[in-house]
Scaffold this motif. Structure first.
Motif, PDB file in Angstrom:
ATOM      1  N   THR A 369       0.661  -1.133  -0.059  1.00  0.00           N
ATOM      2  CA  THR A 369       0.362   0.265   0.079  1.00  0.00           C
ATOM      3  C   THR A 369       0.148   1.082  -0.434  1.00  0.00           C
ATOM      4  O   THR A 369       2.099   1.330   0.544  1.00  0.00           O
ATOM      5  CB  THR A 369      -0.798  -0.090   1.231  1.00  0.00           C
ATOM      6  OG1 THR A 369      -0.230   0.101   2.266  1.00  0.00           O
ATOM      7  CG2 THR A 369      -2.003  -1.318   1.369  1.00  0.00           C
ATOM      8  N   ASP A 370       0.203   2.068   0.029  1.00  0.00           N
ATOM      9  CA  ASP A 370       0.814   3.608  -0.569  1.00  0.00           C
ATOM     10  C   ASP A 370       1.356   4.402   0.813  1.00  0.00           C
ATOM     11  O   ASP A 370       2.229   4.695   0.727  1.00  0.00           O
ATOM     12  CB  ASP A 370       0.218   4.504  -0.647  1.00  0.00           C
ATOM     13  CG  ASP A 370      -0.537   4.367  -2.400  1.00  0.00           C
ATOM     14  OD1 ASP A 370      -0.001   3.661  -2.995  1.00  0.00           O
ATOM     15  OD2 ASP A 370      -1.231   5.046  -2.834  1.00  0.00           O
ATOM     16  N   SER A 371       0.792   3.280   2.064  1.00  0.00           N
ATOM     17  CA  SER A 371       1.079   3.956   2.692  1.00  0.00           C
ATOM     18  C   SER A 371       2.111   2.961   4.102  1.00  0.00           C
ATOM     19  O   SER A 371       1.988   3.141   5.083  1.00  0.00           O
ATOM     20  CB  SER A 371      -0.311   3.938   4.561  1.00  0.00           C
ATOM     21  OG  SER A 371      -0.799   2.522   4.129  1.00  0.00           O
ATOM     22  N   ILE A 372       1.986   2.194   3.054  1.00  0.00           N
ATOM     23  CA  ILE A 372       3.862   1.810   4.056  1.00  0.00           C
ATOM     24  C   ILE A 372       5.107   2.171   4.593  1.00  0.00           C
ATOM     25  O   ILE A 372       5.252   3.114   3.980  1.00  0.00           O
ATOM     26  CB  ILE A 372       4.702   0.472   3.088  1.00  0.00           C
ATOM     27  CG1 ILE A 372       5.424  -0.491   3.386  1.00  0.00           C
ATOM     28  CG2 ILE A 372       5.188   0.755   1.764  1.00  0.00           C
ATOM     29  CD1 ILE A 372       5.891  -1.391   2.950  1.00  0.00           C
ATOM     30  N   GLU A 373       5.260   1.763   5.840  1.00  0.00           N
ATOM     31  CA  GLU A 373       6.065   2.490   6.436  1.00  0.00           C
ATOM     32  C   GLU A 373       7.716   2.729   5.667  1.00  0.00           C
ATOM     33  O   GLU A 373       8.197   2.209   5.467  1.00  0.00           O
ATOM     34  CB  GLU A 373       6.532   1.866   8.352  1.00  0.00           C
ATOM     35  CG  GLU A 373       7.514   2.582   8.741  1.00  0.00           C
ATOM     36  CD  GLU A 373       8.540   2.552   8.576  1.00  0.00           C
ATOM     37  OE1 GLU A 373       9.672   3.494   8.562  1.00  0.00           O
ATOM     38  OE2 GLU A 373       9.328   1.283   8.621  1.00  0.00           O
ATOM     39  N   ALA A 374       7.797   4.182   6.323  1.00  0.00           N
ATOM     40  CA  ALA A 374       9.066   3.659   4.948  1.00  0.00           C
ATOM     41  C   ALA A 374      10.038   4.705   5.404  1.00  0.00           C
ATOM     42  O   ALA A 374      11.079   5.900   4.553  1.00  0.00           O
ATOM     43  CB  ALA A 374       8.974   4.512   3.782  1.00  0.00           C
ATOM     44  N   GLY A 375      10.384   5.236   6.870  1.00  0.00           N
ATOM     45  CA  GLY A 375      11.622   6.072   7.434  1.00  0.00           C
ATOM     46  C   GLY A 375      11.543   7.588   6.997  1.00  0.00           C
ATOM     47  O   GLY A 375       9.952   8.230   7.102  1.00  0.00           O
ATOM     48  N   ASN A 376      12.489   7.567   6.577  1.00  0.00           N
ATOM     49  CA  ASN A 376      12.226   9.603   6.648  1.00  0.00           C
ATOM     50  C   ASN A 376      13.360   9.844   5.382  1.00  0.00           C
ATOM     51  O   ASN A 376      14.109   9.173   4.774  1.00  0.00           O
ATOM     52  CB  ASN A 376      13.222  10.446   7.762  1.00  0.00           C
ATOM     53  CG  ASN A 376      13.438  12.178   8.035  1.00  0.00           C
ATOM     54  OD1 ASN A 376      12.725  12.461   6.487  1.00  0.00           O
ATOM     55  ND2 ASN A 376      13.795  12.333   8.542  1.00  0.00           N
ATOM     56  N   GLY A 399      13.070   2.939   6.766  1.00  0.00           N
ATOM     57  CA  GLY A 399      12.285   1.473   7.142  1.00  0.00           C
ATOM     58  C   GLY A 399      11.788   0.698   6.756  1.00  0.00           C
ATOM     59  O   GLY A 399      12.554  -0.137   5.928  1.00  0.00           O
ATOM     60  N   LEU A 400      10.748  -0.270   7.084  1.00  0.00           N
ATOM     61  CA  LEU A 400      10.346  -1.192   6.125  1.00  0.00           C
ATOM     62  C   LEU A 400       9.948  -1.740   4.227  1.00  0.00           C
ATOM     63  O   LEU A 400      10.921  -2.585   3.765  1.00  0.00           O
ATOM     64  CB  LEU A 400       8.983  -1.701   6.075  1.00  0.00           C
ATOM     65  CG  LEU A 400       8.201  -3.040   5.665  1.00  0.00           C
ATOM     66  CD1 LEU A 400       9.210  -3.905   5.895  1.00  0.00           C
ATOM     67  CD2 LEU A 400       7.140  -3.013   6.552  1.00  0.00           C
TER      68      LEU A 400
END
Length: 417
Positions: A369-376, A399-400
């Motif tokens: 999904t577009d909301s996957i955790e991706a850090g900074n 992130g993930l």
């Protein structure tokens, strides 16, 4: 004799009985109810059709995964991305493919496309305009941007997502599936090679090899043979390929890149194009045209659309990195003249709602999904000159999402997609 009087049958005056039927009001009510039901049904039908298209897209990706695994079984390596033939100097582009073929070319015979593989792997005189090429195109084809080499213009159904409406010119043969090259833009299109003034430098300079080892952390590395044994994080934890939407000519930030002529800045600030105000503040999915409160970016020419050439390796056509989350903007760091061939941030995208498909290295297809955790996003990429969290050998800063895109950074994946 039985007598029946008119009075006994309710026809005292001999007139016919009243006939029953719908009144106009009743008819209008029925029509209104039918209209409401149709209105409720149509979205459900559309949703069912999209679900079917999404399933078909997933099946195409599974076929691609099987082809990659079968290729690896046959040759003990994955097909090379940015592979092919090379001739030093300014040789004609119809006599070699400039080490610019995508990984998709090599797996054509493994995904029921033996006929087109025969055209590519043998000398070929066929031209798009119907004429004959003299001398013939060489084995493994002309450069993937050659306008008259027929195989590069062939649309392969397995490489197309049914939800993507893109078709026809100015694209060649389109693709909705691309190779994962990791979580850094440094040397993503060149890998451990250096070409200077049209000459392939051999052996590879030590500095180039060091840069490639530090930054090229995906399953596919440009111009380098890769194997499943190189995926130290585990096949089920590492992305091999991802879905991309093709460009429709509408200034979509996901499918038409902004060209900023500033690779180091984009490497150190991946969402630079967004922070620089190039995305329209009124229509966040599209680039600004300069009249909506934003800044109009430099955009590529007619052939610079995402997924426009299935046979050509490159940031735009068949590559992606796991830096920005799915369906974010594509931002390249090259100069205006040749920027479309430059490295940059280019994530997965699709015409499905809310995300895009990815192909894991073990062949599993998942929807991210577009909301996957991706850090900074303001954190620099890992590269040979990086410091702190960007120093070589660090876990992904993203992130993930970034962790899934690296093959051997030893991140622990604690979430299920």
């Amino acid at each position: 004799m039985v007598r029946i009087s008119l009075r006994s049958c309710g026809c005292a005056n001999g007139s016919a009985s009243r006939r029953s039927g719908f009144t106009l009001v009743e008819l209008l009510v029925v029509i209104a109810i039918i209209g409401v039901l149709v209105g409720l049904l149509l979205p459900a039908v559309q949703a069912a059709r999209e679900a079917a298209r999404r399933m078909s897209c997933s099946n195409n990706f599974k076929q691609l995964g099987l082809a990659l695994h079968n290729y690896h079984s046959a040759y003990k390596q994955l097909p090379r991305h940015h592979g092919g033939t090379w001739t030093d100097g300014n040789s004609p582009v119809d006599m070699n493919n400039r080490l610019d073929l995508s990984f998709l070319v090599g797996i054509t015979p493994f995904m029921e496309q033996q006929a087109i593989w025969e055209q590519i792997s043998n000398p070929n005189q066929s031209r798009v305009d119907g004429g004959l090429q003299t001398p013939p195109f060489p084995a493994m084809g002309a450069a993937p941007y050659h306008a008259q080499y027929s195989p590069w213009h062939t649309e392969l159904p397995t490489l197309r997502c049914p939800s993507d409406p893109g078709v026809g010119l100015p694209a060649f043969g389109r693709t909705n599936y691309a190779a994962c090259v990791g979580d850094s833009i440094e040397r993503m299109d060149t890998g451990p090679t250096q070409i200077t003034n049209g000459i392939l430098v051999t052996p590879t300079p030590t500095a180039v090899a060091i840069e490639s080892q530090a930054a090229c952390r995906g399953v596919f590395v440009a111009r380098r043979d890769m194997r499943f044994r190189d995926i130290l994080d585990g096949l089920s934890n590492t992305i091999m390929c991802g879905e991309i939407a093709t460009d429709l000519g509408d200034r979509d930030t996901r499918t038409l890149p902004a060209i900023e002529n500033d690779t180091p800045t984009i490497r150190d600030e991946p969402d630079y194009c967004f922070h620089d105000g190039l995305v329209s503040p009124l229509r966040p999915r599209f680039w600004s045209d300069g009249t909506d409160g934003g800044t109009a970016p430099t955009l590529p020419g007619a052939f610079g659309g995402r997924g426009y050439r299935w046979a050509q390796a490159g940031t735009i056509w068949t590559s992606f990195n796991t830096i920005l989350t799915p369906n974010r903007e594509v931002c390249l760091g090259g100069a205006a003249g040749d920027g479309v061939n430059s490295p940059g941030v280019s994530t997965v995208s699709s015409r499905h709602q809310g995300g895009a498909h990815i192909l894991m290295s073990d062949g599993a297809v998942k929807f991210v999904t577009d909301s996957i955790e991706a850090g900074n996003f303001d954190t620099p990429n890992v590269w040979s000159g990086g410091t702190g969290g960007a120093a070589p050998g660090n876990k992904s800063p993203y992130g993930l999402w970034g962790s899934l895109g690296t093959r051997g950074s030893k991140e622990v994946i604690e979430e299920e997609l």
